[in-house]
Design an enzyme around this catalytic site. Structure first.
Site, PDB file in Angstrom:
ATOM      1  N   SER A  94       0.834  -1.199   0.000  1.00 38.89           N
ATOM      2  CA  SER A  94       0.000   0.000   0.000  1.00 38.89           C
ATOM      3  C   SER A  94       0.872   1.254   0.000  1.00 38.89           C
ATOM      4  O   SER A  94       1.994   1.250   0.483  1.00 38.89           O
ATOM      5  CB  SER A  94      -0.906   0.007   1.229  1.00 38.89           C
ATOM      6  OG  SER A  94      -1.690  -1.163   1.263  1.00 38.89           O
TER       7      SER A  94
HETATM    8  N1  SAH Z   1      -0.637  -4.585   4.100  1.00 36.39           N
HETATM    9  C1  SAH Z   1       0.046  -5.023   2.936  1.00 36.39           C
HETATM   10  C2  SAH Z   1      -0.788  -4.783   1.710  1.00 36.39           C
HETATM   11  C3  SAH Z   1      -0.865  -6.000   0.880  1.00 36.39           C
HETATM   12  S1  SAH Z   1      -2.048  -5.940  -0.415  1.00 36.39           S
HETATM   13  C4  SAH Z   1       1.416  -4.403   2.836  1.00 36.39           C
HETATM   14  O1  SAH Z   1       1.780  -3.572   3.663  1.00 36.39           O
HETATM   15  O2  SAH Z   1       2.144  -4.780   1.945  1.00 36.39           O
HETATM   16  C5  SAH Z   1      -3.394  -6.808   0.277  1.00 36.39           C
HETATM   17  C6  SAH Z   1      -3.158  -8.231   0.645  1.00 36.39           C
HETATM   18  O3  SAH Z   1      -4.399  -8.752   1.090  1.00 36.39           O
HETATM   19  C7  SAH Z   1      -2.686  -9.134  -0.476  1.00 36.39           C
HETATM   20  O4  SAH Z   1      -1.472  -9.707  -0.117  1.00 36.39           O
HETATM   21  C8  SAH Z   1      -3.790 -10.183  -0.578  1.00 36.39           C
HETATM   22  O5  SAH Z   1      -3.318 -11.475  -0.882  1.00 36.39           O
HETATM   23  C9  SAH Z   1      -4.385 -10.126   0.811  1.00 36.39           C
HETATM   24  N2  SAH Z   1      -5.726 -10.666   0.944  1.00 36.39           N
HETATM   25  C10 SAH Z   1      -6.795 -10.516   0.128  1.00 36.39           C
HETATM   26  N3  SAH Z   1      -7.861 -11.181   0.618  1.00 36.39           N
HETATM   27  C11 SAH Z   1      -7.455 -11.756   1.792  1.00 36.39           C
HETATM   28  C12 SAH Z   1      -8.080 -12.579   2.766  1.00 36.39           C
HETATM   29  N4  SAH Z   1      -9.360 -12.975   2.671  1.00 36.39           N
HETATM   30  N5  SAH Z   1      -7.354 -12.971   3.829  1.00 36.39           N
HETATM   31  C13 SAH Z   1      -6.061 -12.614   3.963  1.00 36.39           C
HETATM   32  N6  SAH Z   1      -5.414 -11.860   3.089  1.00 36.39           N
HETATM   33  C14 SAH Z   1      -6.094 -11.413   2.000  1.00 36.39           C
END
Ligand code: SAH
Length: 294
Positions: free
Chosen positions: A144
């Site tokens: 993000s």
């Molecule tokens: N907070 C992260 C952002 C990652 S993007 C950072 O700092 O990098 C969002 C993430 O949510 C992705 O890795 C995706 O695989 C995950 N995601 C989506 N649906 C999900 C779910 N139901 N449970 C766990 N993770 C999920």
């Protein structure tokens, strides 16, 4: 702080909209996440000098038990190389921009300054680590943008000391690392095994003792650890999953992107056993929330 705020008690079914439609129209900020990314990508040179690895020490580390999965090892520090000063300066500039965009919470800004974002990004993209943009981390997912990480953390914290926080969507682990500096215990769930492993590898050398990573479907939350006084979603669903609302402590806050193509940040506060309030904050752009694991 909020726009379009609802202050009367809502019951669970009014927060979890079964049709997936938001009940209020979103209010746009002058700059949305996508616009920020575009503007900063355009304005900033991408050929910054290579960034050094620096170790991060967690000032709020806790002594929670080892029963949870994947406790982050704390025994390896990254070597502090000569370029550390360069990344520090670039990171300070990033934090100044985030503050200019309206984030006021000094603890959050300090956390952003302390966490070396470039260490969460593959080396080929590290020179872009401090522009205000989301960046690819593989598997069609993104880290993000710094502004939204800071803004969501500020909203979650609401000026209070957070005890137990749950993040849905660990990704590369960056947001979890930021949260670890403003909360006593951080639990983070990732549904993509390879990213769960990536986050473990990214966080392991950073001496952060108060993060627990879980591989699983974050839509189910972590009932065995609940209640949480803060829950943050890093992926957008059409509605906030019911299980997460149930796992919010009374007085706790949940912040989540909600929507499909058009998304808004939604703040939910639990005010009693059966009552939640909900407000829509600003436009945002996140990867989708998916069910199940891969
Ligand atoms: N907070 C992260 C952002 C990652 S993007 C950072 O700092 O990098 C969002 C993430 O949510 C992705 O890795 C995706 O695989 C995950 N995601 C989506 N649906 C999900 C779910 N139901 N449970 C766990 N993770 C999920």
């Amino acid at each position: 702080m909020t726009t379009n705020e609802k202050r009367f008690p809502l019951n669970l079914s009014s927060v979890v909209d079964q049709r997936g439609a938001l009940r209020k129209s979103p209010t746009a900020m002058p700059q949305t996440a996508m616009q920020n990314a575009a503007i900063h990508t355009k304005n900033l040179k991408t050929n910054l000098p290579p960034l050094a690895k620096t170790a991060v020490t967690n000032p709020t580390s806790s002594s929670t038990s080892k029963r949870e999965s994947d406790r982050i090892s704390t025994n390896k520090a990254l070597p502090s190389a000569g370029m550390g000063m360069v990344s520090d300066k670039i990171r300070q500039a990033m934090v100044a921009r985030v503050a200019q965009q309206g984030v006021k919470d000094n603890l959050v800004l300090a956390a952003l300054e302390a966490i070396p974002r470039h260490l969460f990004i593959e080396s080929g993209l590290a020179s872009q680590a401090y522009i205000d943009a989301s960046l690819p981390i593989g598997h069609h997912q993104t880290i993000s943008q710094p502004y939204i990480v800071a803004r969501m953390t500020e909203i979650l914290r609401n000026g209070k000391n957070l005890q137990r926080v749950l993040e849905i969507g660990t990704g590369c682990g960056y947001q979890a690392a930021v949260l670890s500096l403003v909360a006593k215990e951080v639990y983070s769930i990732e549904r993509i095994k390879a990213l769960h492993e990536l986050a473990k590898n990214n966080l392991r050398p950073m001496r952060i003792a108060n993060i627990r990573l879980h591989y699983g479907d974050g839509m189910l939350g972590l009932p065995q650890v609940a209640p949480f006084d803060g829950i943050i979603l890093a992926a957008a669903g059409l509605e906030v999953p019911r299980a997460l609302l149930e796992q919010l402590a009374i007085g706790g806050r949940l912040i989540a992107p909600v929507g499909g193509r058009q998304q808004v940040l939604q703040l939910v506060e639990r005010i009693s056993q059966h009552e939640w309030t909900s407000s829509v904050l600003e436009q945002c752009h996140f990867v989708p929330l998916h069910q199940g694991v891969v």
